[in-house]
Design an enzyme around this catalytic site. Structure first.
Site, PDB file in Angstrom:
ATOM      1  N   LYS A  53       0.837  -1.205   0.000  1.00 15.79           N
ATOM      2  CA  LYS A  53       0.000   0.000   0.000  1.00 15.79           C
ATOM      3  C   LYS A  53       0.873   1.257   0.000  1.00 15.79           C
ATOM      4  O   LYS A  53       0.619   2.212  -0.732  1.00 15.79           O
ATOM      5  CB  LYS A  53      -0.928   0.003   1.236  1.00 15.79           C
ATOM      6  CG  LYS A  53      -2.058  -1.005   1.111  1.00 15.79           C
ATOM      7  CD  LYS A  53      -2.833  -1.202   2.403  1.00 15.79           C
ATOM      8  CE  LYS A  53      -3.846  -2.339   2.228  1.00 15.79           C
ATOM      9  NZ  LYS A  53      -4.555  -2.717   3.436  1.00 15.79           N
ATOM     10  N   GLN A  97      -5.034  -1.751   9.607  1.00 13.60           N
ATOM     11  CA  GLN A  97      -4.784  -3.045   8.960  1.00 13.60           C
ATOM     12  C   GLN A  97      -5.353  -4.163   9.835  1.00 13.60           C
ATOM     13  O   GLN A  97      -4.984  -4.296  10.998  1.00 13.60           O
ATOM     14  CB  GLN A  97      -3.270  -3.222   8.745  1.00 13.60           C
ATOM     15  CG  GLN A  97      -2.906  -4.433   7.943  1.00 13.60           C
ATOM     16  CD  GLN A  97      -3.405  -4.379   6.486  1.00 13.60           C
ATOM     17  OE1 GLN A  97      -3.364  -3.339   5.839  1.00 13.60           O
ATOM     18  NE2 GLN A  97      -3.918  -5.490   5.991  1.00 13.60           N
ATOM     19  N   ASP A 120     -11.239   2.813   3.977  1.00 14.20           N
ATOM     20  CA  ASP A 120     -11.542   1.386   3.790  1.00 14.20           C
ATOM     21  C   ASP A 120     -13.060   1.161   3.716  1.00 14.20           C
ATOM     22  O   ASP A 120     -13.517   0.100   3.315  1.00 14.20           O
ATOM     23  CB  ASP A 120     -10.978   0.562   4.965  1.00 14.20           C
ATOM     24  CG  ASP A 120      -9.711  -0.210   4.578  1.00 14.20           C
ATOM     25  OD1 ASP A 120      -9.446  -0.342   3.364  1.00 14.20           O
ATOM     26  OD2 ASP A 120      -9.004  -0.673   5.492  1.00 14.20           O
TER      27      ASP A 120
END
Ligand code: NDP
Length: 288
Positions: A53, A97, A120
């Site tokens: 990422k 994460q 997200d």
């Protein structure tokens, strides 16, 4: 006749070229889009995902920073970090994460992210927004699938879409997005009786189970569109999807490979959501 391959790398590269231009435009206006990634513990798969990422951010002009906590960090320490990032005007997107260590409560952590920075799309507000057709930030993997369908001019409206898998990050939001585009949607799970009966009736079949090659040629409709979200590592180290690619591609009309299908789209949509967050932040600053 063999299926048309939906090349995720190509679609991702098209989208990233456009994102790079949008990032450059923001920079001209004095705004460098910024993404903060929070990681807790030393899960090796998570470390690879985070590294990818960060690399992708750099390639299109997004500033990125990693806040890495030890596996013994407390939830409060992580929440304090998120609160500070919520206030940081150089950070437009925040992601945590997953998975978090077992002593964390996922929802408390995710819902502490400011809604306008939840790139997200996992915050309960953003989940509700998606379900009610008021999408704010949509989860990256299913968004990537929708972009792949769109770029291949695959009609969704009126089609029977079957989603195999009901996770919060893939299956459920995928079903909502297809429904939002006018598909008739069936969701199958590990409890579904006679799975093949459903998959064989799918015009669009999206599989996200983590079960290597579970969808075989006899389980698909000739000419269907098959999207394989699964990423599985075989004992010999190679990657494969949830679909038996070599045989299924001889029956269906379109298919995504693994690797090189949905995978490249997930990070691309994260970049897309981050740029969008930065553009919205600029707009809301100017409109105040
Ligand atoms: P989860 O394990 O959270 O969910 C799997 C789902 O599949 C569950 O809903 C489960 O049903 C269902 N399932 C399992 N076995 C069967 C079966 N035999 N028949 C029907 N349904 C079944 O996984 P994720 O959604 O997080 O991920 C799915 C796959 O996608 C994984 O391989 C993962 O690595 C991959 N992935 C890929 C991404 C990408 O960028 N390409 C991003 C995210 C995930 P039940 O709920 O009943 O248990």
């Amino acid at each position: 006749m063999s299926a048309q391959i939906i090349d995720g790398k190509q679609v991702a590269s098209n989208v990233r070229a456009e994102l790079k231009q949008r990032a450059a435009k923001l920079l001209e206006q004095g705004i460098r889009p910024g993404l903060a990634v929070i990681m807790v513990g030393d899960d090796s798969a998570s470390e690879i995902y985070v590294r990818n990422k960060i690399k992708a951010c750099g390639e299109i002009g997004i500033h990125s920073e990693v806040h890495h906590f030890s596996g013994s960090a407390t939830q409060e320490e992580v929440l304090n970090c998120i609160r500070a990032l919520n206030q940081n005007k150089h950070v437009h997107g925040i992601l945590v994460q997953l998975p978090l260590p077992p002593h964390f409560e996922n929802n408390s952590v995710i819902t502490s992210i400011a809604i306008e920075k939840d790139v997200d799309g996992f915050h309960l507000y953003n989940v509700g927004a998606l379900v009610t057709g008021n999408t704010n930030f949509a989860p990256c993997t299913p968004s990537g699938v929708m972009v792949m369908l769109e770029q291949h001019h695959i009609a969704v409206e009126g089609m029977h879409a079957v989603v195999v898998g009901r996770s919060n990050i893939v299956g459920k939001p995928m079903a909502m997005m297809l429904l939002g585009q006018g598909a008739t949607v069936t969701i199958c799970t590990s409890r579904t009786k006679d799975l093949a009966q459903f998959t064989r009736s799918a015009d669009i079949l999206v599989v996200a189970t983590g079960r290597p090659k579970m969808i075989t040629a006899g389980m698909v409709k000739p000419g269907a569109v098959v999207v394989d979200v699964g990423i599985n590592r075989l004992p010999d180290g190679r990657l494969c999807g949830d679909v038996e690619y070599d045989t299924v591609k001889e029956v269906v009309g379109y298919i995504t490979p693994v690797p090189g299908g949905v995978g490249p789209m997930t990070i691309t949509m994260l970049l897309s959501n981050t740029i969008l967050a930065a553009e919205r932040a600029k707009y809301s600053k100017h409109s105040k």
